[in-house]
Design a protein around this motif. Structure first.
Motif, PDB file in Angstrom:
ATOM      1  N   GLN A 253      40.352  34.006  41.354  1.00  0.00           N
ATOM      2  CA  GLN A 253      41.419  34.615  40.574  1.00  0.00           C
ATOM      3  C   GLN A 253      42.449  33.558  40.163  1.00  0.00           C
ATOM      4  O   GLN A 253      42.486  32.461  40.703  1.00  0.00           O
ATOM      5  CB  GLN A 253      42.099  35.717  41.388  1.00  0.00           C
ATOM      6  CG  GLN A 253      41.190  36.864  41.764  1.00  0.00           C
ATOM      7  CD  GLN A 253      40.763  37.701  40.566  1.00  0.00           C
ATOM      8  OE1 GLN A 253      41.484  37.837  39.575  1.00  0.00           O
ATOM      9  NE2 GLN A 253      39.559  38.267  40.648  1.00  0.00           N
TER      10      GLN A 253
ATOM     11  N   THR B 224      46.495  45.557  48.945  1.00  0.00           N
ATOM     12  CA  THR B 224      46.234  46.480  47.843  1.00  0.00           C
ATOM     13  C   THR B 224      46.047  47.911  48.345  1.00  0.00           C
ATOM     14  O   THR B 224      45.896  48.824  47.543  1.00  0.00           O
ATOM     15  CB  THR B 224      44.990  46.049  47.064  1.00  0.00           C
ATOM     16  OG1 THR B 224      43.847  46.064  47.941  1.00  0.00           O
ATOM     17  CG2 THR B 224      45.161  44.637  46.503  1.00  0.00           C
TER      18      THR B 224
ATOM     19  N   SER C 194      52.471  43.070  44.964  1.00  0.00           N
ATOM     20  CA  SER C 194      51.978  42.923  43.607  1.00  0.00           C
ATOM     21  C   SER C 194      52.884  41.998  42.812  1.00  0.00           C
ATOM     22  O   SER C 194      52.427  41.110  42.116  1.00  0.00           O
ATOM     23  CB  SER C 194      51.880  44.290  42.922  1.00  0.00           C
ATOM     24  OG  SER C 194      51.274  44.179  41.654  1.00  0.00           O
TER      25      SER C 194
ATOM     26  N   ARG D  49      43.734  40.471  38.978  1.00  0.00           N
ATOM     27  CA  ARG D  49      43.180  41.725  38.463  1.00  0.00           C
ATOM     28  C   ARG D  49      41.949  41.532  37.581  1.00  0.00           C
ATOM     29  O   ARG D  49      41.575  42.433  36.850  1.00  0.00           O
ATOM     30  CB  ARG D  49      44.274  42.481  37.703  1.00  0.00           C
ATOM     31  CG  ARG D  49      45.432  42.885  38.606  1.00  0.00           C
ATOM     32  CD  ARG D  49      46.547  43.594  37.838  1.00  0.00           C
ATOM     33  NE  ARG D  49      47.180  42.712  36.893  1.00  0.00           N
ATOM     34  CZ  ARG D  49      47.429  43.026  35.626  1.00  0.00           C
ATOM     35  NH1 ARG D  49      47.065  44.193  35.160  1.00  0.00           N
ATOM     36  NH2 ARG D  49      48.030  42.169  34.826  1.00  0.00           N
TER      37      ARG D  49
ATOM     38  N   HIS E  45      49.465  40.226  43.491  1.00  0.00           N
ATOM     39  CA  HIS E  45      48.260  40.830  42.927  1.00  0.00           C
ATOM     40  C   HIS E  45      48.369  41.149  41.446  1.00  0.00           C
ATOM     41  O   HIS E  45      47.386  41.598  40.847  1.00  0.00           O
ATOM     42  CB  HIS E  45      47.873  42.066  43.743  1.00  0.00           C
ATOM     43  CG  HIS E  45      47.225  41.728  45.042  1.00  0.00           C
ATOM     44  ND1 HIS E  45      45.887  41.455  45.161  1.00  0.00           N
ATOM     45  CD2 HIS E  45      47.741  41.559  46.287  1.00  0.00           C
ATOM     46  CE1 HIS E  45      45.595  41.164  46.409  1.00  0.00           C
ATOM     47  NE2 HIS E  45      46.705  41.219  47.122  1.00  0.00           N
TER      48      HIS E  45
ATOM     49  N   LYS F 197      38.420  41.818  37.306  1.00  0.00           N
ATOM     50  CA  LYS F 197      37.457  42.545  38.127  1.00  0.00           C
ATOM     51  C   LYS F 197      36.082  41.887  38.180  1.00  0.00           C
ATOM     52  O   LYS F 197      35.255  42.278  39.008  1.00  0.00           O
ATOM     53  CB  LYS F 197      37.328  43.976  37.620  1.00  0.00           C
ATOM     54  CG  LYS F 197      38.619  44.771  37.743  1.00  0.00           C
ATOM     55  CD  LYS F 197      38.433  46.207  37.261  1.00  0.00           C
ATOM     56  CE  LYS F 197      39.732  46.997  37.417  1.00  0.00           C
ATOM     57  NZ  LYS F 197      39.596  48.392  36.939  1.00  0.00           N
TER      58      LYS F 197
ATOM     59  N   SER G 151      42.676  44.461  30.014  1.00  0.00           N
ATOM     60  CA  SER G 151      41.233  44.454  30.179  1.00  0.00           C
ATOM     61  C   SER G 151      40.531  44.742  28.872  1.00  0.00           C
ATOM     62  O   SER G 151      39.511  44.155  28.553  1.00  0.00           O
ATOM     63  CB  SER G 151      40.819  45.482  31.239  1.00  0.00           C
ATOM     64  OG  SER G 151      41.279  46.769  30.867  1.00  0.00           O
TER      65      SER G 151
ATOM     66  N   GLY H 221      52.177  45.283  34.865  1.00  0.00           N
ATOM     67  CA  GLY H 221      51.625  45.936  36.051  1.00  0.00           C
ATOM     68  C   GLY H 221      52.713  46.596  36.863  1.00  0.00           C
ATOM     69  O   GLY H 221      53.866  46.643  36.484  1.00  0.00           O
TER      70      GLY H 221
ATOM     71  N   PRO I 176      47.256  38.751  31.884  1.00  0.00           N
ATOM     72  CA  PRO I 176      47.277  39.172  33.287  1.00  0.00           C
ATOM     73  C   PRO I 176      48.382  38.465  34.037  1.00  0.00           C
ATOM     74  O   PRO I 176      48.580  37.272  33.907  1.00  0.00           O
ATOM     75  CB  PRO I 176      45.885  38.748  33.787  1.00  0.00           C
ATOM     76  CG  PRO I 176      45.043  38.710  32.559  1.00  0.00           C
ATOM     77  CD  PRO I 176      45.949  38.276  31.454  1.00  0.00           C
TER      78      PRO I 176
END
Length: 573
Positions: A444, A103, A353, A435, A431, A437, A274, A347, A343
């Motif tokens: 994850q 990342t 990623s 995500r 990734h 958080k 989010s 992105g 998710p």
């Protein structure tokens, strides 16, 4: 299934090696895939007392697999737990550490170089996507925020009567403010005029901006609704102008209301994953079927009020119904965007990623074998010809994996893919899927946390196989062990084959004849065979070979007989 070549690439990369306590043979083949995304490590001298072997099966590109083969060995050694001799914990720490580095800007740049991706796509080849539409909508919203209410009404409403009505109300408001200010003395008159003008302007601007923002965020709904959406925008604009005419004490509340509507519009313009996750369940309730009912009720009310002669009330009712209709369209659109904004489905498109790799790593120290695995590559040990699995394939539909995926906000589709994408549940990289958080890395949706198994080796353990799923999708663990065991035996002349040639034959055996099936046998293939004792070189025979012993005995007998004759002859002489 992915894209395939018209003919498979059967060129193989192979090698053999080892040390005083073990030997290995390796081979890899691209097969039907358009590119080779596997990588590996064969390091018999990892340190003074340890050997390391690993296979990495990349997806979405080769860069993460190649990066791991280059840096994971050193990453393992860097861990304090490795230096303390805690190899199991060291492997877990190393997997999470190298995953976290992907990342960082520095590593992303290196991954881009490995992948050979262009930093910018040529404008002519760029295809508009959802992000482009959001950017265009934001630009349009900004433009409309600087327009007057009359210009906005003309753009969306095309309702000349509404424009004139709004202009008349605005003029009346200005006239009223002027007459009120004349009753005060000069100083108070100036203060009163400034205050009143400021309040009226603040109210008008606040509501106008709020209505403009709402109209901008509903752009797609307006375009789909055609004239209906335009009429609604005109009616809302007329309402804003009417509110501005109240002046005085209404200014503050009007401004506040404008801010609230503007804030709502900004949230509607582009919901993020989010923000959607934090919404209450009722906020995203679809009103798809409620809209038609409300519209019918609105038409009936409008008709009855016109018959009663209450024109103003009819206009107000119509405006409310239009507003409810647009809000319904907006809510249903939000629900659609929420469904597609899971998710892992949006992105940045950048290495690490939108790409990743499985990893199965084996450390051998003395009699201890420690295997760490993340993904669906596999390590198998042969114990007197019986397959012993040293790793567990991580598939999204498995109970433990599925629970973690759902807890992280994801879902598994009917074909066993996380959010319709990956068909595995643990990997380094990827990734897009990491995500959330509020969760640690190991929880994850796609986790880099490996499972680790330890085995104490003994005389019954013949060899070990590490391979990607290109092998295991075709043959079971036991079938692979049987295949190798049969070919490790010496031939009729007592010769033995190099381990890499056995792997090569295994790859050819697993290769599909064509791509008409379900993809089995069409993947990249990488495999390593490791023996837990030195493997004789190809020009050597097994020391306990009966044929060899018999041949040696005959030669010794002949030689001793000749020597006896020679000695007898010498004695006679």
């Amino acid at each position: 299934m992915g894209a395939y070549l018209s003919q498979p690439s059967t060129t193989k990369t192979s090698s053999d090696g080892g040390n005083s306590s073990m030997s290995y043979g390796f081979s890899a083949m691209q097969g039907w895939r358009v590119s080779m995304e596997d990588a590996h490590n064969c390091i018999p001298e990892f340190d003074d007392e340890t050997a390391m072997f690993a296979v990495y099966d990349g997806h979405g590109g080769e860069e993460v697999a190649l990066y791991c083969s280059k840096y994971l060995p050193d990453t393992i050694k860097e861990q304090k737990t490795y230096k303390d001799g805690k190899l199991q914990k060291a492997l877990e720490d190393a997997f999470l550490a190298i995953d976290s580095r992907m990342t960082t800007e520095e590593v992303i740049k290196e991954l881009v170089q490995i992948a050979g991706r262009p930093t910018e796509e040529p404008p002519s080849e760029k295809v508009a996507d959802e992000d482009d539409l959001d950017t265009e909508e934001a630009a349009l919203l900004h433009e409309e925020a600087t327009m007057t209410i009359e210009e906005l009404l003309v753009r969306y409403g095309q309702n000349r009567n509404a424009v004139k009505h709004a202009a008349a109300i605005s003029a009346a408001a200005k006239k009223a403010s002027c007459s009120n200010s004349e009753a005060s003395d000069d100083k108070k008159e100036e203060e009163k005029k400034d205050e009143l003008n400021g309040e009226v302007e603040e109210e008008s601007n606040g509501q106008a901006k709020g209505e403009r923002a709402a109209a901008g965020s509903k752009l797609r709904a307006c375009r789909r609704a055609g004239g209906g959406g335009a009429a609604a925008a005109a009616a809302e604009g007329s309402s804003a102008a009417a509110a501005a005419a109240e002046g005085g004490s209404g200014g503050g509340s009007g401004s506040s209301n404008g801010k609230e509507k503007a804030g709502k519009a900004e949230g509607d313009a582009g919901p993020s994953c989010s923000s959607l996750a934090s919404k209450a369940p009722g906020d995203t309730k679809s009103r798809f079927f409620e809209d038609s009912e409300e519209s019918e009720e609105g038409e009936e009310e409008e008709g009855s009020e016109e018959e009663d002669g209450s024109g103003e009330e009819g206009d107000s009712s119509e405006m409310e119904e239009e507003e409810d209709t647009e809000e319904g369209e907006e809510d249903s659109e939000d629900e659609d965007e929420e469904e597609m904004c899971l998710p892992g489905m949006d992105g940045k498109e950048e290495p690490g990623s939108d790409s990743g790799t499985t990893a199965v790593v084996a450390l051998i120290r003395g009699k201890q074998l420690i295997v760490a695995n993340a993904g669906d590559s596999r390590c198998v040990v042969s114990e007197r010809g019986k397959a012993v699995d040293m790793s567990y394939d991580h598939k999204p539909e498995d109970e433990v994996e599925l629970a973690r995926i759902k807890n992280a906000g994801g879902k598994v589709t009917i074909d066993g893919r996380v959010n319709g994408g990956l068909n595995l549940s643990r990997a380094i990289g990827d990734h897009f899927y990491k995500r959330n958080k509020v969760l640690p890395p190991e929880e994850q949706m796609i986790s880099a946390m490996p499972d680790v198994k330890v085995l104490t080796l003994n005389e019954d353990n013949d060899f070990m196989v590490i391979a990607c799923d290109g092998i295991w999708n075709v043959l079971s663990s036991q079938e692979v062990v049987d295949f190798i065991s049969e070919r490790m035996k010496p031939d009729q002349s007592g010769k033995i084959r190099p381990l890499s040639s056995i792997v090569q034959e295994l790859l050819d055996h697993c290769l599909a004849p064509d791509t008409s099936g379900d993809g089995t046998g069409c993947d990249n293939m990488t495999c390593i065979i490791i023996t837990f004792r030195p493997h004789p070189s190809p020009d050597q025979s097994q020391p306990d070979d009966p044929k060899k012993r018999k041949l040696q005995e005959e030669e010794e007998a002949v030689e001793s007989g000749e020597n006896g004759k020679d000695s007898k002859k010498a004695k006679n002489d």
